[in-house]
Design a protein around this motif. Structure first.
Motif, mmCIF file in Angstrom:
data_model
loop_
_atom_site.group_PDB
_atom_site.id
_atom_site.type_symbol
_atom_site.label_atom_id
_atom_site.label_comp_id
_atom_site.label_asym_id
_atom_site.label_seq_id
_atom_site.Cartn_x
_atom_site.Cartn_y
_atom_site.Cartn_z
ATOM 1 N N PRO A 1 0.467 -1.000 0.040
ATOM 2 C CA PRO A 1 0.226 -0.083 -0.086
ATOM 3 C C PRO A 1 0.881 1.314 -0.498
ATOM 4 O O PRO A 1 0.424 2.587 -0.409
ATOM 5 C CB PRO A 1 -1.145 -0.369 1.028
ATOM 6 C CG PRO A 1 -0.196 -1.155 2.379
ATOM 7 C CD PRO A 1 0.318 -2.081 1.389
ATOM 8 N N GLU A 2 1.979 1.174 0.346
ATOM 9 C CA GLU A 2 2.605 2.545 0.720
ATOM 10 C C GLU A 2 3.175 2.485 -0.992
ATOM 11 O O GLU A 2 3.799 3.972 -0.868
ATOM 12 C CB GLU A 2 3.734 2.011 1.579
ATOM 13 C CG GLU A 2 4.888 1.056 1.166
ATOM 14 C CD GLU A 2 4.404 0.118 1.801
ATOM 15 O OE1 GLU A 2 5.536 -1.234 1.769
ATOM 16 O OE2 GLU A 2 3.669 -0.245 2.017
ATOM 17 N N ASN A 3 3.488 1.998 -1.832
ATOM 18 C CA ASN A 3 3.684 2.493 -3.001
ATOM 19 C C ASN A 3 2.317 2.622 -4.194
ATOM 20 O O ASN A 3 1.647 2.285 -4.046
ATOM 21 C CB ASN A 3 4.316 0.967 -3.911
ATOM 22 C CG ASN A 3 5.999 0.694 -2.560
ATOM 23 O OD1 ASN A 3 6.464 1.088 -2.159
ATOM 24 N ND2 ASN A 3 6.204 -0.590 -2.869
ATOM 25 N N LYS A 4 3.084 3.235 -5.158
ATOM 26 C CA LYS A 4 2.419 4.051 -5.902
ATOM 27 C C LYS A 4 2.500 3.406 -7.556
ATOM 28 O O LYS A 4 3.522 3.862 -7.984
ATOM 29 C CB LYS A 4 2.075 5.705 -5.847
ATOM 30 C CG LYS A 4 0.927 5.958 -6.624
ATOM 31 C CD LYS A 4 0.955 7.422 -6.724
ATOM 32 C CE LYS A 4 -0.395 8.108 -7.035
ATOM 33 N NZ LYS A 4 -0.405 9.435 -7.817
ATOM 34 N N CYS A 5 1.119 3.011 -7.588
ATOM 35 C CA CYS A 5 1.396 2.288 -9.710
ATOM 36 C C CYS A 5 0.326 2.437 -10.124
ATOM 37 O O CYS A 5 -1.024 2.625 -9.558
ATOM 38 C CB CYS A 5 1.377 0.698 -9.669
ATOM 39 S SG CYS A 5 2.521 -0.464 -8.112
ATOM 40 N N THR A 6 0.505 3.005 -11.263
ATOM 41 C CA THR A 6 -0.248 3.560 -12.371
ATOM 42 C C THR A 6 0.020 3.046 -13.738
ATOM 43 O O THR A 6 1.236 2.665 -14.178
ATOM 44 C CB THR A 6 -0.462 5.482 -12.550
ATOM 45 O OG1 THR A 6 1.204 5.549 -12.505
ATOM 46 C CG2 THR A 6 -0.743 5.885 -10.758
ATOM 47 N N ALA A 7 -0.841 3.651 -14.450
ATOM 48 C CA ALA A 7 -0.966 3.194 -16.065
ATOM 49 C C ALA A 7 -0.529 3.774 -16.670
ATOM 50 O O ALA A 7 -1.617 4.690 -16.858
ATOM 51 C CB ALA A 7 -1.887 2.797 -16.405
ATOM 52 N N THR A 8 0.010 4.145 -17.631
ATOM 53 C CA THR A 8 0.936 5.319 -18.130
ATOM 54 C C THR A 8 0.154 5.721 -19.876
ATOM 55 O O THR A 8 -0.012 6.261 -20.488
ATOM 56 C CB THR A 8 2.255 5.958 -18.479
ATOM 57 O OG1 THR A 8 2.281 4.841 -18.650
ATOM 58 C CG2 THR A 8 1.985 6.172 -16.634
#
Length: 276
Positions: free
Chosen positions: A156-163
């Motif tokens: 939960p502390e890491n942030k992942c996004t689709a670009t």
């Protein structure tokens, strides 16, 4: 026409390459904004497509693979397209340069008819399978689904996004071309059937009921005309009999011949004439 659409179908499917991109931001600022590019394409063996993702805790990368093998449906679709193109090219050459041999003994049209039926069925099946498989490929390469494979994105502390997402317009077009080919080949069944001996035999020899009806009509017409003629003769005869019975007799008298002295020399028989 079939050759052109067959080329469009297997060209849009066989030469496809897609790419998606995701970004991982670790809680540790030293590995933030880490972009991951994932490329895939025909024959869509996604289990062989690998990429590297960072492990934020260990400060190293892990090698991951996509899920799914969709090569069978794509191979089937491409094979049908290539063989239909080759057969269409061969059929065009035969129609143009070997028309007499094609129509000899009715073998050419019969073979062409059965192959056309087979290809129309194969196009329908392969296009349906490829359309279903394409939806599964889209799901397997969805950036949101790919993020679930990365270990760092589960924390939960890491942030992942689709670009970046793959472009599917080319593969969608291949599905459309597949169904267009199925419609074209199904429509050609009627035109090929007209060249066979089955259709020509049906056109040359009419059925017994159809051939018997005109004879009956001609016979009836003859009987009617004959009956009308008989009635006319009968009416004419009756009219003559009525006229002959109703006419009155007129007495003209005996023919008399006189001599020079105006004496009666010869007197003929009495003559009666019907007065009209």
């Amino acid at each position: 026409m079939c050759m052109i659409f067959a080329i469009c179908a297997f060209a849009t499917c066989g030469g496809y390459y897609g790419q998606l991109q995701v970004k991982v931001d670790c809680a540790d600022r030293r590995q933030s904004n880490h972009s991951i590019n994932i490329k895939f394409g025909y024959p869509f063996r996604l289990q062989e497509v690998h990429f590297k993702a960072p492990l934020c805790e260990a400060k190293r990368d892990e090698v991951l693979f996509l899920d799914g093998d969709f090569s069978s449906a794509s191979h089937f679709f491409l094979t049908v397209g290539v063989f239909s193109f080759l057969y269409s090219l061969l059929a065009t050459i035969v129609y143009v340069f070997y028309q007499n041999k094609y129509l000899k003994n009715n073998r050419g049209p019969l073979v062409d008819f059965f192959i056309t039926v087979i290809f129309s069925f194969m196009w329908l099946v392969s296009s349906s399978c490829w359309a279903k498989t394409l939806s599964e490929v889209k799901m397997a390469t969805n950036p949101t689904q790919v993020l679930l494979l990365i270990s760092a994105c589960r924390a939960p502390e890491n942030k992942c996004t689709a670009t970046q997402q793959p472009l599917w317009s080319r593969l969608n077009t291949s599905v459309v071309f597949g169904f267009v080919n199925a419609v074209l080949w199904a429509g050609n069944i009627w035109f090929v059937f007209k060249e066979t001996g089955w259709y020509k035999r049906g056109q040359r020899f009419p059925t017994s009921s159809e051939s018997f009806r005109p004879q009956l009509s001609r016979q009836d017409g003859f009987n009617q005309s004959r009956g009308g003629f008989g009635q006319q003769v009968q009416r004419q005869g009756s009219f003559q009999s009525q006229v002959s019975l109703s006419l009155a007799h007129t007495y003209i008298g005996k023919p008399v011949i006189y001599d020079r002295e105006k004496n009666v020399a010869l007197q003929g028989p009495m003559i009666f004439v019907n007065e009209m």
